[in-house]
Design an enzyme around this catalytic site. Sequence first.
Site, mmCIF file in Angstrom:
data_model
loop_
_atom_site.group_PDB
_atom_site.id
_atom_site.type_symbol
_atom_site.label_atom_id
_atom_site.label_comp_id
_atom_site.label_asym_id
_atom_site.label_seq_id
_atom_site.Cartn_x
_atom_site.Cartn_y
_atom_site.Cartn_z
ATOM 1 N N TYR A 156 -4.322 -14.657 -3.048
ATOM 2 C CA TYR A 156 -4.613 -13.484 -2.198
ATOM 3 C C TYR A 156 -5.783 -12.693 -2.800
ATOM 4 O O TYR A 156 -6.520 -12.005 -2.092
ATOM 5 C CB TYR A 156 -3.350 -12.629 -2.027
ATOM 6 C CG TYR A 156 -3.371 -11.784 -0.777
ATOM 7 C CD1 TYR A 156 -3.565 -12.363 0.478
ATOM 8 C CD2 TYR A 156 -3.200 -10.402 -0.837
ATOM 9 C CE1 TYR A 156 -3.586 -11.591 1.629
ATOM 10 C CE2 TYR A 156 -3.213 -9.625 0.311
ATOM 11 C CZ TYR A 156 -3.416 -10.223 1.539
ATOM 12 O OH TYR A 156 -3.444 -9.453 2.681
ATOM 13 N N LYS A 163 -5.820 -4.441 0.033
ATOM 14 C CA LYS A 163 -4.590 -3.931 0.649
ATOM 15 C C LYS A 163 -3.991 -2.791 -0.177
ATOM 16 O O LYS A 163 -3.394 -1.863 0.385
ATOM 17 C CB LYS A 163 -3.562 -5.055 0.823
ATOM 18 C CG LYS A 163 -3.961 -6.122 1.849
ATOM 19 C CD LYS A 163 -4.200 -5.573 3.239
ATOM 20 C CE LYS A 163 -4.289 -6.659 4.285
ATOM 21 N NZ LYS A 163 -4.803 -6.163 5.570
HETATM 22 P P1 NAD Z 1 -6.436 -12.439 12.992
HETATM 23 O O1 NAD Z 1 -7.472 -13.361 12.463
HETATM 24 O O2 NAD Z 1 -5.802 -12.788 14.280
HETATM 25 O O3 NAD Z 1 -6.989 -10.952 13.097
HETATM 26 C C1 NAD Z 1 -7.958 -10.431 12.204
HETATM 27 C C2 NAD Z 1 -8.896 -9.591 13.043
HETATM 28 O O4 NAD Z 1 -9.847 -8.896 12.227
HETATM 29 C C3 NAD Z 1 -9.714 -10.456 14.045
HETATM 30 O O5 NAD Z 1 -9.475 -10.009 15.357
HETATM 31 C C4 NAD Z 1 -11.156 -10.183 13.635
HETATM 32 O O6 NAD Z 1 -12.033 -10.155 14.733
HETATM 33 C C5 NAD Z 1 -11.035 -8.812 13.003
HETATM 34 N N1 NAD Z 1 -12.191 -8.482 12.167
HETATM 35 C C6 NAD Z 1 -12.603 -9.082 11.026
HETATM 36 N N2 NAD Z 1 -13.769 -8.533 10.612
HETATM 37 C C7 NAD Z 1 -14.084 -7.562 11.525
HETATM 38 C C8 NAD Z 1 -15.178 -6.682 11.688
HETATM 39 N N3 NAD Z 1 -16.193 -6.644 10.809
HETATM 40 N N4 NAD Z 1 -15.181 -5.829 12.749
HETATM 41 C C9 NAD Z 1 -14.178 -5.842 13.658
HETATM 42 N N5 NAD Z 1 -13.112 -6.692 13.567
HETATM 43 C C10 NAD Z 1 -13.086 -7.533 12.510
HETATM 44 O O7 NAD Z 1 -5.345 -12.353 11.831
HETATM 45 P P2 NAD Z 1 -4.046 -11.426 11.616
HETATM 46 O O8 NAD Z 1 -3.240 -12.143 10.618
HETATM 47 O O9 NAD Z 1 -3.467 -11.053 12.909
HETATM 48 O O10 NAD Z 1 -4.662 -10.137 10.899
HETATM 49 C C11 NAD Z 1 -4.445 -8.817 11.344
HETATM 50 C C12 NAD Z 1 -4.078 -7.935 10.165
HETATM 51 O O11 NAD Z 1 -2.797 -8.320 9.661
HETATM 52 C C13 NAD Z 1 -5.031 -8.023 8.980
HETATM 53 O O12 NAD Z 1 -5.174 -6.734 8.412
HETATM 54 C C14 NAD Z 1 -4.274 -8.923 8.018
HETATM 55 O O13 NAD Z 1 -4.668 -8.745 6.665
HETATM 56 C C15 NAD Z 1 -2.880 -8.426 8.262
HETATM 57 N N6 NAD Z 1 -1.800 -9.292 7.759
HETATM 58 C C16 NAD Z 1 -1.811 -10.627 8.038
HETATM 59 C C17 NAD Z 1 -0.794 -11.430 7.539
HETATM 60 C C18 NAD Z 1 -0.798 -12.922 7.781
HETATM 61 O O14 NAD Z 1 -0.145 -13.648 7.052
HETATM 62 N N7 NAD Z 1 -1.539 -13.407 8.770
HETATM 63 C C19 NAD Z 1 0.244 -10.874 6.772
HETATM 64 C C20 NAD Z 1 0.241 -9.510 6.526
HETATM 65 C C21 NAD Z 1 -0.802 -8.725 7.019
#
Ligand code: NAD
Length: 262
Positions: A156, A163
């Site tokens: 990570y 985070k």
């Molecule tokens: P995802 O890839 O579907 O979503 C990530 C989003 O971030 C995308 O829509 C992308 O367009 C956007 N993004 C990235 N750079 C950007 C920029 N410069 N301007 C505007 N938008 C931007 O993946 P996800 O897993 O749904 O991620 C959403 C959130 O959840 C993130 O903060 C991620 O860290 C968090 N999260 C994910 C997980 C996991 O395991 N997938 C677990 C805990 C938290």
Amino acid sequence: MGDLLKGKRGLVMGVANERSIAWGIAKAAAAEGAELAFSYQGEAFGKRVEPLAQSVGSDFLVDVDVTDDASLDAAFASIGERWGKLDFVIHAVAFSNKNELTGRFMNTSRANFKHSLEISCYSLIEVARRAHPLMAEGGSIITLTYGGSNRVTPFYNVMGVAKAALESSVRYLANDLGPDGIRVNAISPGPMKTLAGAAIGGARKTFRHTEANAPMRANATLEAIGGTAVWMLSDWGACTTGEIVTVDGGYHVLGMPQSENL
Ligand code: NAD
């Protein structure tokens, strides 16, 4: 389903496709009567988000790259023009160079450190500042974090640092905006199969490990994350702010893997 969010209008940032956590939240919010606007990052994502938005009755899409102040200004200006107010924002945006979400943390480059923290943490502050004047009647802001913020999880790396900074920002923003009736919280799901999730080295192994060991013997679902968000956005969550709420099948309570997996 219900009307817990009837009359509320919210901006959902971070839908990339139907697996996105932001999409799980959007579906649950729409099912409870919320009216939604969506931001997408560039034309290619826009094409994918448009039909999803339509499926929950929204034609309100704005193109936002969170590193571009002008695009953030334009998005919040168009929300102000069309709605005149905003009740909630879902900030589900994160990014780091995939090459640094593998290997040793000490090899994190200065450039990617800055870029990851800017997109994954600083953008929440930029969003909160712009949402604030539209939330004169109070509001709720939710961001997404992960347990790699305060415990080491495989590969990570710099995202863990981002985070940790994001979670601290939640507390400072909650304190800043509390007097204005605006709540700021984070949801911390376990690993999810999304575009962003797949960028982390060994993602499949991590997913399987948490599923096999969490007290619930299951990872989070989009529905459960959506339901948690609905509570936080609704008036039932009125006194909760500055909180990091885990939706991970209880994985975070463990000190060791389950005995059957040792
Ligand atoms: P995802 O890839 O579907 O979503 C990530 C989003 O971030 C995308 O829509 C992308 O367009 C956007 N993004 C990235 N750079 C950007 C920029 N410069 N301007 C505007 N938008 C931007 O993946 P996800 O897993 O749904 O991620 C959403 C959130 O959840 C993130 O903060 C991620 O860290 C968090 N999260 C994910 C997980 C996991 O395991 N997938 C677990 C805990 C938290």
